[in-house]
Design a protein around this motif. Sequence first.
Motif, PDB file in Angstrom:
ATOM      1  N   UNK A 207       0.768  -1.185  -0.040  1.00 22.85           N
ATOM      2  CA  UNK A 207       0.040   0.091   0.077  1.00 22.85           C
ATOM      3  C   UNK A 207       0.827   1.056   0.139  1.00 22.85           C
TER       4      UNK A 207
ATOM      5  N   UNK B 201       2.290   6.484  -4.575  1.00 24.25           N
ATOM      6  CA  UNK B 201       2.562   7.800  -4.468  1.00 24.25           C
ATOM      7  C   UNK B 201       4.055   8.158  -4.348  1.00 24.25           C
TER       8      UNK B 201
ATOM      9  N   UNK C 133      10.607  13.841  -5.338  1.00 25.61           N
ATOM     10  CA  UNK C 133      10.450  14.108  -3.861  1.00 25.61           C
ATOM     11  C   UNK C 133       9.003  13.630  -3.630  1.00 25.61           C
TER      12      UNK C 133
ATOM     13  N   UNK D 291       7.265  13.606  -0.867  1.00 25.17           N
ATOM     14  CA  UNK D 291       6.479  14.447  -0.256  1.00 25.17           C
ATOM     15  C   UNK D 291       5.647  15.603  -1.185  1.00 25.17           C
ATOM     16  N   UNK D 292       6.620  15.825  -1.992  1.00 25.06           N
ATOM     17  CA  UNK D 292       5.635  16.852  -3.103  1.00 25.06           C
ATOM     18  C   UNK D 292       4.647  16.051  -3.805  1.00 25.06           C
TER      19      UNK D 292
ATOM     20  N   UNK E 153       2.846  13.654  -2.814  1.00 21.42           N
ATOM     21  CA  UNK E 153       1.578  13.663  -1.825  1.00 21.42           C
ATOM     22  C   UNK E 153       1.019  15.192  -1.674  1.00 21.42           C
TER      23      UNK E 153
ATOM     24  N   UNK F  22      -6.017   2.790  -1.538  1.00 24.22           N
ATOM     25  CA  UNK F  22      -4.793   2.716  -0.841  1.00 24.22           C
ATOM     26  C   UNK F  22      -3.334   2.891  -1.661  1.00 24.22           C
ATOM     27  N   UNK F  23      -3.429   3.353  -2.801  1.00 26.37           N
ATOM     28  CA  UNK F  23      -2.354   3.810  -3.572  1.00 26.37           C
ATOM     29  C   UNK F  23      -1.649   2.663  -3.671  1.00 26.37           C
ATOM     30  N   UNK F  24      -2.298   1.434  -4.013  1.00 28.66           N
ATOM     31  CA  UNK F  24      -1.253   0.057  -4.269  1.00 28.66           C
ATOM     32  C   UNK F  24      -1.832  -0.418  -5.531  1.00 28.66           C
TER      33      UNK F  24
END
Lengths: 809, 266
Positions: A511, A515, A566, A568-569, A571, A592-594
């Motif tokens: 999961x 991203x 990145x 975080x970027x 996300x 779940x971005x899976x």
Amino acid sequence: MKKTNWQKRVADFWLKAVTERRKLTIVLLVLALFIGLAGLREVRFDDSYEALLMEDDQVMINQARFAEIFGEEQMHFILIEAEDKIFTHSSLQHIKNLTVTIQEQLPFVNDVISLTSIDLIDSQGDNLVIRSLIAEELPEDQAVLSEIENKVLNSQGQLKDLLTEDGQATGIIFTLQDIPEKVFVDSNGSFNHLRQEETMDRVVLKGDVHFENSPGFSEVTEPIMLVRPALNAILADHNTRGITETPTGMAIIAFERELLMVEEFSLLALLALAVSSILLMVIFRSFRPLLGALLVILAALIFIFGAQGFLGISLTMQSLIVIILVMVIAVSYSIHFINHFEFNFKKTGARLESVYYAYKESTWPILITAVTTALGFVSFLLVPIAPIRIVGLSSAAGAFITYLLVMTVLPLIYLRGKDKKINSTGIAKRSKFENLMVWWADLVVTHLKTVVIISLLLVVLLVGGLFRITVNPDAMDMLGDGLSFVQDARYITDRLGFLYSYDVMIELPEEEMGRRADILQGMASFQEELQGYRETVTAASLVDLIKEMNMTMNGGDSDYYIVPDDDNLISQYLLMYEFAGGEGLDNVVDFGYENLRISVQISEASGEVLNNLNQIEESAAQYFPAGTNITPVGDVAMMLRSLDHLSSGQIRSLLTAVIVITLIMMVILKSVKLGLLSMIPNAVPILMILGSMGLLGFPLDFVTIMLTPMILGIAVDDTVHYFLHFKEEFAIHRDYKKANQENFRKIGKALISTTLVLMLGFGILALVNVASFTTMGILAAVGIFTALAADMIIAPALVTYFKPYEEEN
Amino acid sequence: MSNINKKVILFLIVVCVFLAITGSVGAEELTGKEILERSRILDTVSDMEAEMEMNIIRGDRIRNRELIMFSLRGDDGSEMSLMRFTAPSDVQGSGFLTITHSDGQEENWIYLPALGRERRIISDERGGSFMGSDFTIEDISQTLTDYEHRLIEILQDADREIYLVESIPINEEIKGQVGFSRLLSYIDKEKGYLIKSETYADNGEMIKLLETGSIVEILEGIYLPGRLVMKDLETGGSTELIYGDIKINSGLSPDYFTRRQLSRPL
């Protein structure tokens, strides 16, 4: 043929059923008919790609998993063409109104994308712009509209696909949500989706569809069929001068195909009845056999399709074959039975005795032909394509049902009436036809060398054709360009550049991986590879969104049209996208971005695409971490699987039919050598059909695949007759030439007349307004004719050359 | 109010709409519209702040987001709102600032810490779900005049009376925009807060269900549901909102709603 005790017992049983227990037999028949008619009401049509493959097929399992994650989305298109231009206030107003109405009124609609509803992420100086392509208040100023038009023409991806280069055509793309297995409509009585009046106040619209039953509601078991009538009503309601709309997509095609099938089924049934009637009248010049055979055909079809209705087995386009088969064998079996009856009746004038004689003489031979015909169809079970298996089973059952009905209904009819007084007994003189047959028998035997040379040349030519057979699983090609909805679909493909699509499902091992920058960068490279395929029009995924946002957040600099490094970027981009109202993320990535998907639109479903799809897993491996599953899904993936099944299924099915029928021939002829020899004339029509397909460019598809095993099962009947009768004649004359003459004299007429019946019967298929059936009708007639030719040329040549009966005598 | 601004303060509105002032219910019964109006105190609030936890639930998976929100109604009629994410860690610090000036001009700014700077955002996005949740703008910020309201009946619960109010869009266009044909609101008669609401589609089937709970009296006579759960009955998904530390009229200054504040470390 020597009549064994059990054959006599069977004849006794039949006779008892139609004499002593006549009333009971009739009551049972009528009862069965009523039950069959009740089943007919439950009959459904299904011609979707899903209906092609078996539920346990891996492709179907993948498809179900994909649908569970991303929904069972079905993309549909409406091509909008303006006489003037699309980018005028009036045309855009029309598109806007239509878009809104479709969203609000069309049953099961999910998303509607058009020029007036699409959002744009753009960069203006240092500002990030997220807005509709065209403002809520449509601009009146043509200069403003032309500016937006240029923006569309110079854009990338989905937006660009929405407008043709000449600016005169655009598309409204809509998707349908997961459609339940059944819905309910408040119909005030019975409801037939094919007979809806297509006006906004009479057709079933979104608000009229109920998911729970209530009193007065009617059940709709194929809810997708509600879409096309509703869409037609909406389009008619928005009819605007100078603008035309052409819709296509699975819901449209499914409806049109069902309509077509209902029409073609009725037409074919009527034609079949007409042809059977004419044939029977020509052969017997009496209404009695006509009545008998027509009753048999009608009852057999009611039983077969009624049973399918009760068993919940949908009819498909291939089911047309069953109608023809029943008609052909009903006439053929009736001819056999009536021939025997009349032979005895002319001699004795006694009805009951003649029926008993007909039972004794025809029970066994007709049963054998029913068995061989059924076996040809049973071999369809080796093709893992659902409609072909269904036709195989229903035709095999049809052969037996027709046999039983012929043996019940005809005697019931022939027993009615008085006995006839016989005035004279005399041996009939040889007819002209019999003389012709004797001449023919001699001609073949005396020109053995010529027969061998011509046959060998033909075989070489046909074998050459074998290697040129192409396989085509394309449903549109199968239907043919003669149908308006196929023309529409092709036209839209030409104008917008695509019609078919497939998805690549990417199942990551964990999961939230979906991203991660490294994963999305790998996906971007993989998507580029897919984009590089010749037939790919567009490939779209989450990656496009990330790239677009990265570029716009960096001042529109195209150097930033990449997936950033990145995590975080990424996300935060996704958060921003959702916050700014961006929707549809769940269409490209799961919660779940899976699981991710890449949607690929292609210009044609060519063999090359199918080859690419076959290797997709391998080529994707380098872009994703170990443990990732890569699966192609969608219509094209189903086509690919069907293609595999067609090629291998054809071979398996035909080989099995050949082996089983050879074994049966060995048993019937009580000789391995004779069994093998008898299969040579049977192989010729198969070779003729396959060779012609290669030479004339008829592809193997979901209809034509049924040809060879079916023709083998049918053609073998005449070979059985030839070899069995030859044996009897040889036993009498002990001379091959004489036996051959007598054989032709006695069975020549039967061989030719049954061939005529079969050719005419299957020839009717050529009249069906579906390309594959036309092909099938022509090739079946050619095959059946070849079977006769083989029995009349090759079989006597073989028998007189190899002299296989000698050792037995 | 701009759409972005609507969204930024959407969840403050949630509180406002469903928190209610205990009205002095007179001898005469209120009309449906009056009952709903009574439960809306947004116009009487000058500033607000709150912490919120959002849990989007899909099957056995939960996506959690936590944020702090501030809003202020200026004396000149301007409106300001600020939202900062505190969790999860990959979006921590992300912020959205919206200022609608008294002349109607609108400024929207976003700040993404991974980019390290704020950007102005221009959007006329027209609705849909909020941040992937099961709430939409329409679920919360309904314009009362877009509907015809009718008090259907007063229900008797164990120890309380409940108004059942029906709201129906006044025309087809509005119905098309809001995506439903009927809304039933169950409102506590004495305390005025929403207990639950049911949204129905054209065919009469319920498509969404909102339930509230953890009711607290935040100020005298002002009640707040500290927990709201919106269930989408068509998709089976649901979203839970849990509020904490709500402050009303605490004296927030316009200086708090600046780009500098947007990018200030949390």
